[in-house]
Design a protein around this motif. Structure first.
Motif, short mmCIF file in Angstrom:
data_model
loop_
_atom_site.label_atom_id
_atom_site.label_comp_id
_atom_site.label_asym_id
_atom_site.label_seq_id
_atom_site.Cartn_x
_atom_site.Cartn_y
_atom_site.Cartn_z
N HIS A 97 43.14 -45.04 -2.35
CA HIS A 97 42.33 -45.01 -1.13
C HIS A 97 42.77 -43.88 -0.21
CE1 HIS A 97 41.33 -46.24 3.03
NE2 HIS A 97 40.18 -46.59 2.47
N SER A 98 44.09 -43.69 -0.08
CA SER A 98 44.60 -42.64 0.79
C SER A 98 44.13 -41.27 0.35
CB SER A 98 46.14 -42.68 0.81
OG SER A 98 46.60 -43.90 1.34
N SER A 99 44.05 -41.05 -0.95
CA SER A 99 43.64 -39.75 -1.44
C SER A 99 42.16 -39.48 -1.18
CB SER A 99 43.93 -39.64 -2.94
OG SER A 99 43.16 -40.59 -3.66
N MET A 100 41.40 -40.52 -0.89
CA MET A 100 39.97 -40.37 -0.65
C MET A 100 39.64 -40.15 0.81
SD MET A 100 38.62 -43.44 -3.12
CE MET A 100 36.94 -43.26 -2.51
N ILE A 101 40.60 -40.33 1.72
CA ILE A 101 40.33 -40.20 3.15
C ILE A 101 40.06 -38.74 3.52
CG2 ILE A 101 41.38 -40.37 5.44
CD1 ILE A 101 42.75 -42.88 4.59
N VAL A 102 38.98 -38.53 4.28
CA VAL A 102 38.59 -37.19 4.72
C VAL A 102 38.66 -37.14 6.24
CG1 VAL A 102 36.79 -35.43 4.69
CG2 VAL A 102 37.09 -36.95 2.71
N LEU A 103 39.34 -36.13 6.77
CA LEU A 103 39.51 -35.98 8.21
C LEU A 103 38.32 -35.24 8.81
CD1 LEU A 103 41.64 -36.40 10.54
CD2 LEU A 103 42.42 -34.08 10.02
N HIS A 104 37.93 -35.64 10.02
CA HIS A 104 36.83 -34.99 10.73
C HIS A 104 37.17 -33.52 10.99
CE1 HIS A 104 33.88 -34.06 13.83
NE2 HIS A 104 33.25 -35.19 13.55
N PRO A 105 36.19 -32.62 10.85
CA PRO A 105 36.47 -31.19 11.06
C PRO A 105 37.08 -30.85 12.42
CG PRO A 105 34.32 -31.49 10.03
CD PRO A 105 34.81 -32.86 10.39
N LEU A 106 36.72 -31.57 13.48
CA LEU A 106 37.28 -31.28 14.79
C LEU A 106 38.77 -31.56 14.86
CD1 LEU A 106 34.55 -32.53 17.30
CD2 LEU A 106 35.15 -30.18 16.72
N LEU A 107 39.27 -32.41 13.96
CA LEU A 107 40.69 -32.75 13.95
C LEU A 107 41.45 -32.00 12.86
CD1 LEU A 107 40.43 -36.63 14.48
CD2 LEU A 107 40.90 -34.87 16.20
N SER A 108 40.71 -31.28 12.02
CA SER A 108 41.35 -30.51 10.96
C SER A 108 41.89 -29.20 11.53
CB SER A 108 40.34 -30.20 9.84
OG SER A 108 39.83 -31.39 9.29
N ARG A 109 42.78 -28.58 10.79
CA ARG A 109 43.37 -27.33 11.25
C ARG A 109 42.33 -26.21 11.16
NH1 ARG A 109 49.58 -26.80 9.34
NH2 ARG A 109 49.50 -25.35 11.06
N GLY A 110 41.99 -25.65 12.30
CA GLY A 110 40.97 -24.60 12.35
C GLY A 110 40.49 -24.39 13.77
N PRO A 111 39.78 -23.31 14.01
CA PRO A 111 39.33 -22.96 15.37
C PRO A 111 38.06 -23.69 15.79
CG PRO A 111 38.62 -21.27 13.84
CD PRO A 111 39.40 -22.28 13.03
N ASN A 112 38.08 -25.02 15.76
CA ASN A 112 36.90 -25.80 16.13
C ASN A 112 36.98 -26.38 17.54
OD1 ASN A 112 35.55 -25.57 13.56
ND2 ASN A 112 37.09 -26.96 12.76
N ILE A 113 38.17 -26.41 18.11
CA ILE A 113 38.37 -27.06 19.40
C ILE A 113 39.49 -26.36 20.15
CG2 ILE A 113 40.00 -28.73 18.41
CD1 ILE A 113 38.89 -30.82 20.34
N MET A 114 39.36 -26.28 21.48
CA MET A 114 40.44 -25.74 22.30
C MET A 114 40.94 -26.86 23.19
SD MET A 114 40.71 -22.26 24.59
CE MET A 114 39.64 -22.76 25.91
N PHE A 115 42.12 -27.34 22.88
CA PHE A 115 42.70 -28.51 23.54
C PHE A 115 44.10 -28.16 24.03
CE2 PHE A 115 44.30 -33.14 22.63
CZ PHE A 115 44.52 -33.32 23.99
N ASN A 116 44.20 -27.86 25.31
CA ASN A 116 45.48 -27.57 25.95
C ASN A 116 46.04 -28.90 26.46
OD1 ASN A 116 47.57 -26.92 27.73
ND2 ASN A 116 46.56 -25.07 28.49
N ILE A 117 47.13 -29.37 25.87
CA ILE A 117 47.65 -30.70 26.17
C ILE A 117 48.23 -30.81 27.58
CG2 ILE A 117 48.10 -31.29 23.77
CD1 ILE A 117 51.05 -30.59 24.26
N THR A 118 48.41 -29.68 28.27
CA THR A 118 48.92 -29.73 29.64
C THR A 118 47.80 -29.92 30.66
OG1 THR A 118 48.78 -27.35 30.08
CG2 THR A 118 50.77 -28.15 28.97
N ARG A 119 46.57 -29.80 30.21
CA ARG A 119 45.43 -29.90 31.13
C ARG A 119 44.67 -31.20 30.89
NH1 ARG A 119 42.11 -24.44 31.52
NH2 ARG A 119 41.51 -25.50 33.45
N ASP A 120 43.81 -31.55 31.85
CA ASP A 120 43.04 -32.78 31.76
C ASP A 120 42.10 -32.76 30.56
OD1 ASP A 120 40.50 -34.55 32.71
OD2 ASP A 120 42.33 -35.24 33.69
N LEU A 121 41.78 -33.96 30.07
CA LEU A 121 40.90 -34.06 28.91
C LEU A 121 39.52 -33.44 29.16
CD1 LEU A 121 41.73 -37.67 27.68
CD2 LEU A 121 42.12 -35.56 26.41
N ALA A 122 39.09 -33.44 30.41
CA ALA A 122 37.78 -32.87 30.73
C ALA A 122 37.73 -31.37 30.47
CB ALA A 122 37.44 -33.15 32.20
#
Length: 243
Positions: A87-112
């Motif tokens: 089952h673990s080998s079949m799990i697929v991660l969402h592209p926004l959480l995969s390693r790649g330039p899909n999201i810019m998330f600075n953890i020091t700033r607010d989620l907004a």
């Protein structure tokens, strides 16, 4: 690379996001029914199941907004069964959480302040984080093994759930006894220097003291998750100094 600033969005439905081959999921042609061999004796009866109908002509949304941390409703812990190796080998991660330039998330700033690529539909943050869906995810910070990120949602963990929990866990203050856990002293000294640089122009942040994220130094951008290499169901989180 250009990103879009987030604002309000009303699309909060949890949807399936994985792209699969139509041949893999499509039903067999009716013309082949006559070629189906007779059922094997004593074969258990399988009940038919309806697949969800894809949404077509969905309106294009231009902005996205994540809920403020104080407004987040924490879900009670739910029992979790560890997946088997298959089952673990079949799990697929969402592209926004995969390693790649899909999201810019600075953890020091607010989620907004989270930004998505212009060609990424903003309602995708409400989609499930993995397929098949899970109610619990364990995320390991290799640089900070004492602070594990536990994400839970009995209805299925979404991308938004993961991003919120990452921010919440790393923005917690560090108690004196926790500082002692992060010896050698140069690690603590580096965290203090990061705190001073981060809060120098913000008296409110300075009053809050050292946070867990200060132990990451200049690596303040989330760049994705990857499966743990020890064969467990956990995930490793990765950070970078630049987007």
């Amino acid at each position: 690379m250009h990103y879009r600033m987030g604002s309000s969005s009303s699309s909060h439905s949890h949807k399936s996001w994985g792209s699969t081959s139509s041949d893999r999921w499509s039903a067999s042609p009716a013309s082949s029914a006559s070629q189906v061999p007779p059922p094997t004796p004593n074969t258990p009866h399988l009940h038919p199941v309806s697949l969800p109908t894809p949404i077509t002509n969905a309106p294009h949304l231009h902005t996205v907004s994540l809920p403020h941390p104080n407004a987040h409703l924490h879900q009670p812990p739910v029992p979790h069964q560890h997946s088997s190796t298959t089952h673990s080998s079949m799990i697929v991660l969402h592209p926004l959480l995969s390693r790649g330039p899909n999201i810019m998330f600075n953890i020091t700033r607010d989620l907004a302040c989270i930004q998505l690529r212009p060609d990424c539909p903003p309602n995708r943050i409400w989609e499930f984080a993995v397929q098949p869906t899970v109610s619990r995810m364990t995320i390991i910070i290799s640089e900070l093994p004492a602070w594990i990120i536990e994400v839970m949602n009995p209805h299925g963990i979404t991308v938004n759930d993961v991003l919120h929990k990452i921010w919440e866990t790393l923005n917690r203050g560090v108690a004196s006894h926790e500082m002692q856990m992060h010896r050698p002293s140069h690690a603590v000294n580096a965290a203090v220097e990061s705190f001073r640089a981060r809060s120098r122009a913000d008296q409110r942040e300075h009053a809050l003291g050292v946070k867990r994220l200060d132990f990451l130094g200049p690596r303040i951008f989330f760049v994705g998750l990857s499966r743990a290499r020890d064969g467990s169901d956990s995930w490793n989180i990765h950070f970078s100094q630049n987007v």
